[in-house]
Design an enzyme around this catalytic site. Structure first.
Site, PDB file in Angstrom:
ATOM      1  N   ALA A  65       0.955  -1.166   0.107  1.00  0.00           N
ATOM      2  CA  ALA A  65      -0.137  -0.044   0.285  1.00  0.00           C
ATOM      3  C   ALA A  65       0.918   1.195  -0.042  1.00  0.00           C
ATOM      4  O   ALA A  65       1.990   0.975   0.183  1.00  0.00           O
ATOM      5  CB  ALA A  65      -1.075   0.067   1.034  1.00  0.00           C
ATOM      6  N   LYS A  66       0.380   2.307  -0.277  1.00  0.00           N
ATOM      7  CA  LYS A  66       1.032   3.714  -0.128  1.00  0.00           C
ATOM      8  C   LYS A  66       0.246   4.720  -0.143  1.00  0.00           C
ATOM      9  O   LYS A  66      -1.167   4.712  -0.455  1.00  0.00           O
ATOM     10  CB  LYS A  66       1.966   3.842  -1.589  1.00  0.00           C
ATOM     11  CG  LYS A  66       3.165   4.857  -1.147  1.00  0.00           C
ATOM     12  CD  LYS A  66       4.274   4.193  -0.742  1.00  0.00           C
ATOM     13  CE  LYS A  66       5.476   5.299  -0.511  1.00  0.00           C
ATOM     14  NZ  LYS A  66       6.614   4.555  -0.194  1.00  0.00           N
ATOM     15  N   GLY A  67       0.433   5.754   0.347  1.00  0.00           N
ATOM     16  CA  GLY A  67      -0.136   7.227   0.569  1.00  0.00           C
ATOM     17  C   GLY A  67       0.519   8.300   0.475  1.00  0.00           C
ATOM     18  O   GLY A  67       1.544   8.379   0.202  1.00  0.00           O
TER      19      GLY A  67
END
Ligand code: NAD
Length: 376
Positions: A65-67
């Site tokens: 995941a990444k934000g």
């Protein structure tokens, strides 16, 4: 998500934020949050896929995941930065959580920002949930050893690769681009292991000393002056000359896209270890493969940070904290296992370590997906 905040001058500003979960077959999503004016949904999607591969390549039980938020954090006051972080956390709060998706620091985010994220998520949950983010300060459930973990991992994979290649680390000549958290620590540990760090390049310039740089003294100089430039016990060299220096090992640990085909042609090293994410371009990669230069890819080489993040998350669940020695021993074990499985696949299929890392990672992800099956 839309992230509106009231600025110190009383007006309301809107920022665009993202959280992307690329794949959660092997476990909850895991990946950093970046604050940068160039953040786009496409970039965050690509970075989340990279995390899926990295976590699977080193066999820690996470998906990817990444934000990020499209913002220049340098233009915000500490008060505005805190509001931005808290509103963003609240907006993505429905999809993150210690068993769902666990953010961490990335470009322009740090332990304080993780503390605000943890506090906001906890306030919304009505319970203290330390395991919702990693990279927290030690006082709030952070882990010992996290700060040096990525550089330590770069050192460990360099040592393993050198051993398998029959390249003695003791006396090996090393050049390092980047002298920050990753490059600085890797240089320090390589020098401690007997290697001669003969040149370092950072954003201020390039310095060399054929007898080997005094790394702790250079670190003290860089802390005082902001970079390696002007270090008395070294010779200043041109930034382009750095790439062609005689050496055995090159560690690019600054930025992405640094070694293109032209620079790769000039590199004298037998071993290249990617401390940064994506420091070697696709064309540079091909040149190294054609020239028979061994390259340890980023997804293995710089995974020490996410591995110790995994340790932080495990410690938070049990609320029982390990000593730094225990953490470093466990890091060595996981990185050695990861390196060996990738090395063996590379030998078996006669492919580069990068291709091998993707084979290992994708096999694990697809096996997990097959075993879970299709519901209903
Ligand atoms: P950092 O900010 O601590 O250090 C960056 C270093 O790169 C500094 O020494 C800086 O002077 C140098 N640099 C910047 N621009 C340069 C240029 N144009 N030419 C030469 N040198 C330049 O950052 P870091 O944490 O050490 O991260 C370095 C790389 O490693 C990044 O690509 C990052 O994404 C990656 N990475 C970091 C971690 C981590 O845990 N810190 C984990 C995985 C990957």
């Amino acid at each position: 998500v839309d992230v509106p905040i009231e600025l110190d001058n009383g007006t309301v500003a809107h920022f665009e934020g993202y959280r992307v979960q690329h794949n959660v077959s092997r476990g909850p999503g895991k990946g950093g949050v970046r604050y940068h004016p160039d953040v786009t949904l496409e970039e965050v999607m690509a970075l989340s896929a990279w995390m899926t591969i990295k976590n699977a390549a080193v066999n820690i039980p996470y998906g990817g995941a990444k934000g990020g938020i499209r913002v220049d954090p340098k233009k915000l006051s500490p008060n505005e930065l805190e509001k931005l972080t808290r509103r963003y956390t609240s907006e993505i709060g429905v999809i993150i959580g210690p068993t769902k998706d666990i953010p961490a620091p990335d470009v322009n985010t740090n332990g304080q920002i993780m503390a605000w994220m943890m506090d906001t998520y906890s306030a919304n949950q009505g319970a203290t949930v330390t395991g919702v983010v990693t990279g927290k300060p030690i006082e709030l459930g952070g882990s010992l050893g996290r700060v040096k973990a990525t550089g330590r991992g770069v050192f460990l994979t360099t040592r393993e690769a050198a051993r398998n290649m029959g390249l003695a680390l003791d006396g090996a000549r090393v050049i390092v681009q980047g002298f920050g958290n990753v490059g600085g620590v890797a240089a320090e540990l390589l020098a401690q292991a007997g290697a001669k760090v003969v040149a370092i390049q950072d954003h201020t310039g390039s310095v060399k000393n054929d007898k080997g740089l005094d790394v702790p003294a250079l670190q003290a100089h860089a802390r005082k002056t902001g970079g390696v430039k002007g270090f008395a016990e070294a010779e200043a060299i041109g930034d382009e000359d750095f790439w062609g220096l005689p050496c055995d090992i090159l560690v690019p640990a600054a930025l992405e896209g640094q070694v293109d085909d032209k620079r790769a042609e000039r590199v004298k090293a037998r071993l290249v270890v990617e401390g940064a994410n994506g420091p070697v371009t696709k064309a540079g990669d091909k040149v190294f493969a054609d020239r028979g230069i061994t390259l340890v890819p980023d997804v293995i080489a710089n995974s020490g940070g996410v591995i110790v993040s995994y340790f932080e998350w495990v410690q938070d669940f049990s609320s029982f904290f390990w000593t730094e020695t225990e953490i470093n021993e466990r890091l060595v074990r996981i990185m050695k296992e990861a390196f060996t499985s990738v090395w063996d696949v590379a030998q078996q299929h006669k492919v580069t370590l990068r291709t091998a890392a993707y084979i290992v990672a994708c096999t694990r992800i697809l096996q997990a997906r097959d075993l879970r099956g299709l519901y209903p």
